[in-house]
Scaffold this motif. Structure first.
Motif, short mmCIF file in Angstrom:
data_model
loop_
_atom_site.label_atom_id
_atom_site.label_comp_id
_atom_site.label_asym_id
_atom_site.label_seq_id
_atom_site.Cartn_x
_atom_site.Cartn_y
_atom_site.Cartn_z
N THR A 203 0.83 -1.21 0.00
CA THR A 203 0.00 0.00 0.00
C THR A 203 0.86 1.26 0.00
OG1 THR A 203 -1.75 -1.18 1.19
CG2 THR A 203 -1.81 1.23 1.25
N GLU A 206 2.46 1.66 -3.45
CA GLU A 206 1.49 2.16 -4.42
C GLU A 206 1.34 3.68 -4.32
OE1 GLU A 206 -1.05 0.16 -6.73
OE2 GLU A 206 1.07 -0.41 -6.76
N LEU A 294 -2.51 -7.34 -3.49
CA LEU A 294 -3.63 -6.83 -2.71
C LEU A 294 -4.94 -7.56 -3.05
CD1 LEU A 294 -2.87 -2.99 -2.80
CD2 LEU A 294 -2.50 -4.59 -0.91
#
Length: 518
Positions: A203, A206, A294
């Motif tokens: 995360t 990203e 994910l």
């Protein structure tokens, strides 16, 4: 030696050497008279070599692995003593040495009464045969290994086929001693915590990729920068250090695969005129990998296994061999190449094989460290009757070595394909695994051709219709001129990796296999 235990060729022995210095040192030892006691039999070769300081080193080789053991302090596997012993067994010691008295072909050692002489005599009495009997190529009966060699051979052959040596790259299990079985519930909790850490790391990555694209690849690329934790671009955030920081954050998240790709992205940011387009490609692949992890529960099982591997999650070789969905294939596997590389204290050995019946490619990985030498070595050209268990994945390639059904024997020159078929094979593999850098192929009847003033080279088909550029990493190496010299302007059979950088040659046949030096 029994009739089915064929002696290896000199090239097969030298192909086992971890580096050029070891080849030279092993060849020198093979031509000296520093072997007071040697022997061979039962699929093994053993000997005692006088060390430079007067300390004798005991060396034994299990030919069915091959696997090596030596009492010397070297971290290399095989060490120069094992190479020298194998070269003597292969009959490569020059006759001039024997003629000059340096190695008369009989058991001769240090002067009587010395510690070395006592040990040599003890080893010989314990079952060693004379160098001339077992290693100089005559027809004497096979020897019986002395106790120290027999003990190691028995212990080595009783243990499983190296599950620790086949652990994942960078995995401490690859070099750490074995531990007692962990509590299943505790192991499950640790695995869940690691998945959570990786998810948090993905995360964060990203978000950094999004910040990078918003700031512009051209603007940040000049300094090799990446978005800093504070959200600034690479120039303000420390340049290339920011990429290293991002990679370190992925290591903290226990995602070494992501960390490796981030470092590659950082290296791209400061190189080449096509830097922006290449960075965009790598960012897209990194984003695809992150999104795949994910949403991993929604992926097909083979693709999910590939994503886990690319992120850095490893599977123990023992679990691969015993897993309920394991695909184990027995075939006669031709060893196509063996390549060693070092990264810090970790040494990685890659062995490429291809099934004679199935035509399937396979890659065996093993890892060694400071106190654990690599114990799996297979020189190019050997034919291995064995079962290989494939690691799960959308395009399976890596294998765990299973049961061997007969001793390895010399194999033929492998059949291959042309340039167009090689590119098609890489394309099919890339369709299943978009993060794949290259795919192993054997090229037949291709000719190395120099390029223009830029120093580029390519491999051209015999009909001249297709050509494949050589990987830039291969240019400037000694191996390039080795390949050109063997080809002599004519077609050859070459094995290597075909990928987006071009073709990276690893072995050429002349007609015996010749490893191309790194």
């Amino acid at each position: 030696m029994s009739p089915h235990e064929e002696r290896w060729t000199t090239d097969q022995v030298l192909a086992l050497a971890p580096d050029e210095a070891s080849r030279a040192a092993g060849g020198k030892l093979a031509r000296t008279g520093r072997w007071p006691a040697t022997g061979a039999g039962g699929g093994a070769v053993w000997g005692v070599c006088e060390g430079g300081g007067g300390m004798p080193y005991r060396t034994v080789v299990d030919l069915n692995g091959p696997a090596f053991q030596c009492s010397c302090p070297s971290r290399k596997s095989p060490c120069k003593h094992a190479l020298g012993l194998l070269l003597r067994w292969a009959g490569s010691a020059p006759d001039s040495d024997a003629a000059s008295g340096s190695d008369s072909g009989s058991v001769s050692g240090p002067e009587s009464g010395s510690a070395e002489g006592d040990r040599a005599a003890s080893d010989t009495a314990a079952g060693d045969t004379a160098p001339g009997d077992a290693l100089a190529g005559d027809t004497a009966a096979s020897g019986t290994p002395p106790p120290w060699a027999a003990e190691w051979l028995a212990a080595h052959r009783e243990r499983p086929a190296g599950p620790r040596a086949e652990a994942g790259a960078g995995d401490p299990a690859a070099v750490a001693p074995s531990r007692a079985p962990a509590d299943p519930a505790a192991a499950r909790r640790r695995a869940e915590r690691r998945l959570q850490r990786i998810g948090s790391g993905v995360t964060e990555l990203e978000q950094r990729l999004e910040d990078l694209l918003h700031s512009g690849l051209t603007a940040t690329g000049h300094t090799g920068g990446a978005p800093s934790p504070g959200g600034t671009d690479g120039a303000a955030g420390g340049g290339k250090d920011a990429w290293n920081e991002t990679a370190a954050r992925m290591v903290d998240a226990q995602a070494p695969g992501l960390a490796s790709r981030v470092r590659e992205l950082g290296a791209l940011a400061a190189s080449g005129a096509d830097r922006p387009s290449r960075m965009l490609e790598e960012c897209a692949l990194l984003h695809l990998l992150g999104q795949g992890f994910l949403g991993i529960e929604r992926l097909p099982a083979p693709l999910a296994a590939t994503v886990r591997t690319r992120v850095g999650l490893t599977t123990d070789a023992a679990d691969v061999r015993s897993g309920p969905d394991t695909v184990t294939i027995r075939d006669r596997w031709l060893v196509l190449a063996q390549q060693d590389s070092e990264e810090g204290a970790l040494t990685t050995r890659r062995i490429f094989l291809r099934g004679e019946r199935t035509g399937r490619m396979a890659l065996h990985l093993s890892f060694g460290g400071a106190h654990r030498p690599l114990d799996v070595a297979l020189p190019p050209g050997l034919l291995l009757d064995a079962g290989l268990a494939y690691y799960p994945g959308a395009r399976p390639l890596r294998v765990a070595l299973g049961e061997r059904h007969s001793p390895a024997a010399p194999g033929p020159v492998p059949p291959g394909c042309g340039i167009d078929a090689a590119l098609a094979a890489y394309g099919r593999a890339l369709r299943d695994d978009p993060w794949l850098d290259a795919w192993p192929v054997v090229l037949t009847d291709v000719t190395p051709i120099p390029g223009g003033s830029g120093g580029d080279w390519q491999l051209a088909d015999a009909d001249g219709e297709s050509a494949l550029p050589l990987d830039p990493r291969f240019l400037g190496r000694t191996a390039l001129w080795q390949l050109a010299a063997i080809a002599g302007g004519g077609p050859v059979t070459v094995f290597g990796e075909c990928g987006h950088r071009g073709f990276l040659p690893l072995t050429v046949w002349d007609p015996a296999p010749v490893p191309l030096s790194p």
